[in-house]
Design a protein around this motif. Structure first.
Motif, mmCIF file in Angstrom:
data_model
loop_
_atom_site.group_PDB
_atom_site.id
_atom_site.type_symbol
_atom_site.label_atom_id
_atom_site.label_comp_id
_atom_site.label_asym_id
_atom_site.label_seq_id
_atom_site.Cartn_x
_atom_site.Cartn_y
_atom_site.Cartn_z
ATOM 1 N N GLU A 118 -8.807 -1.630 7.015
ATOM 2 C CA GLU A 118 -7.529 -0.978 6.481
ATOM 3 C C GLU A 118 -7.265 0.280 5.320
ATOM 4 O OE1 GLU A 118 -4.874 -5.346 6.087
ATOM 5 O OE2 GLU A 118 -6.920 -5.317 4.917
ATOM 6 N N ASP A 131 -5.701 7.107 0.990
ATOM 7 C CA ASP A 131 -4.294 6.677 0.226
ATOM 8 C C ASP A 131 -3.945 7.156 -1.133
ATOM 9 O OD1 ASP A 131 -4.729 5.248 2.495
ATOM 10 O OD2 ASP A 131 -5.315 3.467 2.464
ATOM 11 N N PHE A 173 2.887 4.397 1.852
ATOM 12 C CA PHE A 173 3.087 4.856 2.556
ATOM 13 C C PHE A 173 3.487 5.939 2.377
ATOM 14 C CE2 PHE A 173 4.652 0.190 3.091
ATOM 15 C CZ PHE A 173 3.602 -0.091 4.090
ATOM 16 N N PRO A 174 2.708 6.991 3.278
ATOM 17 C CA PRO A 174 1.521 6.449 4.185
ATOM 18 C C PRO A 174 0.501 7.468 3.727
ATOM 19 C CG PRO A 174 1.821 8.860 4.605
ATOM 20 C CD PRO A 174 3.415 8.429 3.464
ATOM 21 N N VAL A 175 0.557 7.949 2.245
ATOM 22 C CA VAL A 175 -0.911 8.116 1.248
ATOM 23 C C VAL A 175 -0.364 7.970 0.050
ATOM 24 C CG1 VAL A 175 -2.964 9.175 2.763
ATOM 25 C CG2 VAL A 175 -1.331 10.764 1.231
ATOM 26 N N GLU A 207 4.135 2.661 10.953
ATOM 27 C CA GLU A 207 4.283 3.612 11.029
ATOM 28 C C GLU A 207 2.716 4.290 11.049
ATOM 29 O OE1 GLU A 207 4.326 7.314 11.853
ATOM 30 O OE2 GLU A 207 6.509 6.761 12.608
ATOM 31 N N ARG A 208 2.148 3.505 10.187
ATOM 32 C CA ARG A 208 0.276 3.733 9.519
ATOM 33 C C ARG A 208 -0.466 2.965 10.802
ATOM 34 N NH1 ARG A 208 -2.578 3.845 4.497
ATOM 35 N NH2 ARG A 208 -4.871 3.256 5.329
ATOM 36 N N ASN A 209 0.395 1.977 11.400
ATOM 37 C CA ASN A 209 -1.043 1.523 12.291
ATOM 38 C C ASN A 209 0.035 0.751 13.641
ATOM 39 O OD1 ASN A 209 -2.896 0.578 9.534
ATOM 40 N ND2 ASN A 209 -0.584 -1.083 8.951
ATOM 41 N N ARG A 210 -0.070 1.478 13.979
ATOM 42 C CA ARG A 210 1.102 2.096 15.725
ATOM 43 C C ARG A 210 -0.118 1.271 16.194
ATOM 44 N NH1 ARG A 210 5.722 2.981 16.617
ATOM 45 N NH2 ARG A 210 5.784 4.287 15.097
ATOM 46 N N GLY A 223 6.878 0.803 7.253
ATOM 47 C CA GLY A 223 6.004 1.264 6.771
ATOM 48 C C GLY A 223 4.446 0.720 7.488
ATOM 49 N N ASP A 245 -8.484 3.111 3.227
ATOM 50 C CA ASP A 245 -8.633 4.989 3.248
ATOM 51 C C ASP A 245 -8.881 5.688 2.325
ATOM 52 O OD1 ASP A 245 -8.630 7.830 4.078
ATOM 53 O OD2 ASP A 245 -7.685 7.176 6.132
ATOM 54 N N GLN A 262 0.390 -1.172 -0.002
ATOM 55 C CA GLN A 262 0.037 0.072 -0.050
ATOM 56 C C GLN A 262 0.856 1.118 -0.534
ATOM 57 O OE1 GLN A 262 -2.058 -0.390 3.022
ATOM 58 N NE2 GLN A 262 -1.214 0.590 5.143
#
Length: 249
Positions: A59, A64, A32-34, A177-180, A174, A61, A30
């Motif tokens: 998951e 994205d 990262f981040p968009v 960071e996104r899914n902490r 990645g 957005d 995907q």
């Protein structure tokens, strides 16, 4: 920033042009981040007109792929949900590479409508990009099924899957960071991610392909189980297969 784990499987899997038209099928993690201008430039350079997003509802957005949509690239949400009670049970008991292959088949069987939608979207004009979160598991088994439809030998499909190993450090950075928050929830629940899920072991993809053959008689049988008709399979082959007259060796 550009897409992580981005590649055209034909480039390394089929460099002699025996089975797959280059520039048709691509895979990645995907964004990262968009997505951003650099990613859109990367997609346009590869001729990608359709993005097939395999991530589950929790998951994904809409932001994205905002830049890609604005650039006229179509995004198809083929949601293969990563968890349900049966999948979670399989994850918690997984220890061997072959069990990851069985997990892939279970994911396909759990979301047949999403598999159907993804394969149908793969027939659209122009290049396509398959991605999930890591670009390893759902992307891995869908890419494997498409390559198998084109006659790519199993050992080459396995090799393409295993190439994700080279990008795992960047992928997990990645994702962390996104899914902490989600990762913290897993930690609080004392869930340990099984080793095979943290790798891209060749044995997992080899086992998946063997299971598809044993249970369904091959990829076409599995796709028929998911509702994919023969006209769709043939349309994908017309688009992506190298005609016999063009084979260089």
């Amino acid at each position: 920033m550009t897409l992580v784990n981005f590649r055209d499987p034909a480039a390394l899997t089929d460099p002699e042009g025996r089975w797959v038209r280059p520039g048709v099928v691509h895979r990645s993690a995907q964004p990262f981040p968009v997505d951003n201008a650099s990613i859109v430039e990367q997609l346009n350079a590869a001729g990608i007109r359709t993005i097939i997003d395999l991530r589950g509802d929790a998951e994904a957005d809409e932001a994205d792929w905002a830049h890609a949509r604005a650039a006229g690239i179509e995004v198809v949400a083929a949601r293969i949900q990563p968890t349900n009670p049966e999948l979670e049970a399989a994850m918690r008991t997984m220890t061997e590479d072959a069990e990851l292959g069985a997990f892939y088949l279970l994911m396909a069987e759990s979301d047949p409508a999403a598999v159907k939608l993804a394969v149908e979207a793969a027939t659209r004009p122009g290049g396509l990009l398959l991605h999930c979160a890591a670009g390893k598991d759902r992307t891995g088994f869908l890419t494997a099924l498409l390559l198998d439809l084109l006659g790519v030998p199993a050992e080459e499909i396995v090799a393409d899957y295993a190439r994700t190993t080279e990008a795992l450090a960047q992928i997990f950075e990645g994702l962390a960071e996104r899914n902490r928050n989600a990762l913290n929830d897993y930690h609080a629940g004392s869930f340990t991610v099984p080793r095979p899920l943290l790798e891209a072991p060749a044995g997992a993809m080899a086992a998946f392909l063997e299971l598809v053959d044993a249970r369904y008689g091959g990829t076409e049988g599995l796709l028929a189980h998911c509702g994919v008709d023969t006209a769709t399979v043939e349309a994908f082959r017309v688009k992506a297969a190298v005609p016999a007259a063009e084979v260089t060796a």
